[in-house]
Motif scaffolding. Sequence first.
Motif, PDB file in Angstrom:
ATOM      1  N   ARG A 113      -4.237 115.381  38.798  1.00  0.00           N
ATOM      2  CA  ARG A 113      -5.125 115.765  39.891  1.00  0.00           C
ATOM      3  C   ARG A 113      -6.547 116.024  39.383  1.00  0.00           C
ATOM      4  N   ALA A 114      -6.653 116.738  38.278  1.00  0.00           N
ATOM      5  CA  ALA A 114      -7.966 117.093  37.751  1.00  0.00           C
ATOM      6  C   ALA A 114      -8.746 115.873  37.274  1.00  0.00           C
ATOM      7  N   SER A 115      -8.033 114.852  36.820  1.00  0.00           N
ATOM      8  CA  SER A 115      -8.688 113.647  36.287  1.00  0.00           C
ATOM      9  C   SER A 115      -8.910 112.575  37.341  1.00  0.00           C
ATOM     10  N   GLY A 116      -8.576 112.850  38.573  1.00  0.00           N
ATOM     11  CA  GLY A 116      -8.738 111.845  39.625  1.00  0.00           C
ATOM     12  C   GLY A 116      -7.810 110.664  39.453  1.00  0.00           C
ATOM     13  N   GLY A 117      -6.645 110.903  38.857  1.00  0.00           N
ATOM     14  CA  GLY A 117      -5.652 109.842  38.684  1.00  0.00           C
ATOM     15  C   GLY A 117      -5.786 109.068  37.392  1.00  0.00           C
ATOM     16  N   ASP A 286      -2.717 117.477  24.359  1.00  0.00           N
ATOM     17  CA  ASP A 286      -2.090 116.157  24.289  1.00  0.00           C
ATOM     18  C   ASP A 286      -2.449 115.328  25.520  1.00  0.00           C
ATOM     19  N   ALA A 287      -2.236 115.901  26.687  1.00  0.00           N
ATOM     20  CA  ALA A 287      -2.537 115.181  27.934  1.00  0.00           C
ATOM     21  C   ALA A 287      -4.027 114.883  28.059  1.00  0.00           C
ATOM     22  N   LEU A 288      -4.862 115.842  27.691  1.00  0.00           N
ATOM     23  CA  LEU A 288      -6.299 115.644  27.822  1.00  0.00           C
ATOM     24  C   LEU A 288      -6.820 114.572  26.872  1.00  0.00           C
ATOM     25  N   SER A 289      -6.237 114.457  25.695  1.00  0.00           N
ATOM     26  CA  SER A 289      -6.707 113.421  24.766  1.00  0.00           C
ATOM     27  C   SER A 289      -6.519 112.031  25.370  1.00  0.00           C
ATOM     28  N   THR A 290      -5.423 111.842  26.093  1.00  0.00           N
ATOM     29  CA  THR A 290      -5.203 110.571  26.774  1.00  0.00           C
ATOM     30  C   THR A 290      -6.141 110.417  27.963  1.00  0.00           C
ATOM     31  N   ALA A 291      -6.256 111.465  28.760  1.00  0.00           N
ATOM     32  CA  ALA A 291      -7.100 111.390  29.955  1.00  0.00           C
ATOM     33  C   ALA A 291      -8.565 111.129  29.598  1.00  0.00           C
ATOM     34  N   VAL A 292      -9.067 111.797  28.563  1.00  0.00           N
ATOM     35  CA  VAL A 292     -10.457 111.586  28.149  1.00  0.00           C
ATOM     36  C   VAL A 292     -10.640 110.175  27.605  1.00  0.00           C
ATOM     37  N   SER A 293      -9.638 109.658  26.905  1.00  0.00           N
ATOM     38  CA  SER A 293      -9.704 108.281  26.420  1.00  0.00           C
ATOM     39  C   SER A 293      -9.879 107.308  27.574  1.00  0.00           C
TER      40      SER A 293
END
Length: 332
Positions: A113-117, A286-293
């Motif tokens: 949700r925070a990453s807009g999908g 862990d999740a944020l490293s993927t989302a930021v990528s």
Amino acid sequence: MRKDRRQMLQLALIGAGLGATGVWAASGSREAQVFRRSGVAFDTGVALTIVGHDEREAEAALDAGFAEIRRLERVAGLSTPGSDIRRLNAEGRLDRPDPALLDMLAVADEVHRASGGAFDVTVQPLWIFYDSYAKRGKWPTDAEAAPARDLIGQSRMRFDAEAIRFDGPGMAITLNSLTHGYAADRVAKVLADFGVRQAFVDTGEMESLGRGPQDRQWTAAVKHPRQRDAMLGTAPVTGCMATAGDYAYSWSEDYSRHHILDPRTGYSPASFATVVVIAEKAVVADALSTAVSVLGPDEGATLLKQFDAEAYGVTKAGKIWATPGFPREHLA
């Protein structure tokens, strides 16, 4: 197709007086002993290091830590035969799911949700589809990949204490961008419950308790994303640290096609070669490293602020990028 270890961050123990493997005991009765155990789990190397005075207590804590790792493999290991996640993906429903799965899915939902999908655990069918082509030395057209892309949609997955279920046939999830971090959090708690006050947990993502031997700070060496066995420098690990890198599993020699997928487009993101994130919890890092990528520098920085997290990255063009609070004194 190029496949390397998922890890980008490797435990740097040389400065702390430790070798790469085995158990090292400091000389002198006043020195605390250091106990280290390593193995393979979640398709990567894992290692637990404890600083303490009592060998029997340390070994009991290491036993418990590795028992928790093995338990989580049986729950969320995509390559573990008979795991809960494999049964879910095969049957489309899993009744009475293990709380660990619900914990990880709750984080996945929050970051989604925070990453807009930009973060979506239902990319697994597309990943499998791409990998099957790459193993044959081919690559599908957009039209050929469309049915697999159409299976992506985290909002079409329901989960609660009673069951995890998919809204349509053919859907599947991967928790590979959560499991390593979640395992680090869980193992750190297990060690703390055993009275351990100084430890380093490396489950593919990293978490520290207290300080290292001789009261030194735990330190991780940051791997260069393009030069094999080369490092960009070191960073202190005073909490939780996780990474995502295009080199870990690539379907093309130029790293343009790799295991990280943008669920919104079906393509691999083109901004970062690697991203390292520091957050309060390893599963979130862990999740944020993927989302930021996936999001890239600008949108990624905005997402990190929502979680009070910091990051360091290298773009595909070789440019260094970092948020203001990332400790990069000893990094390129």
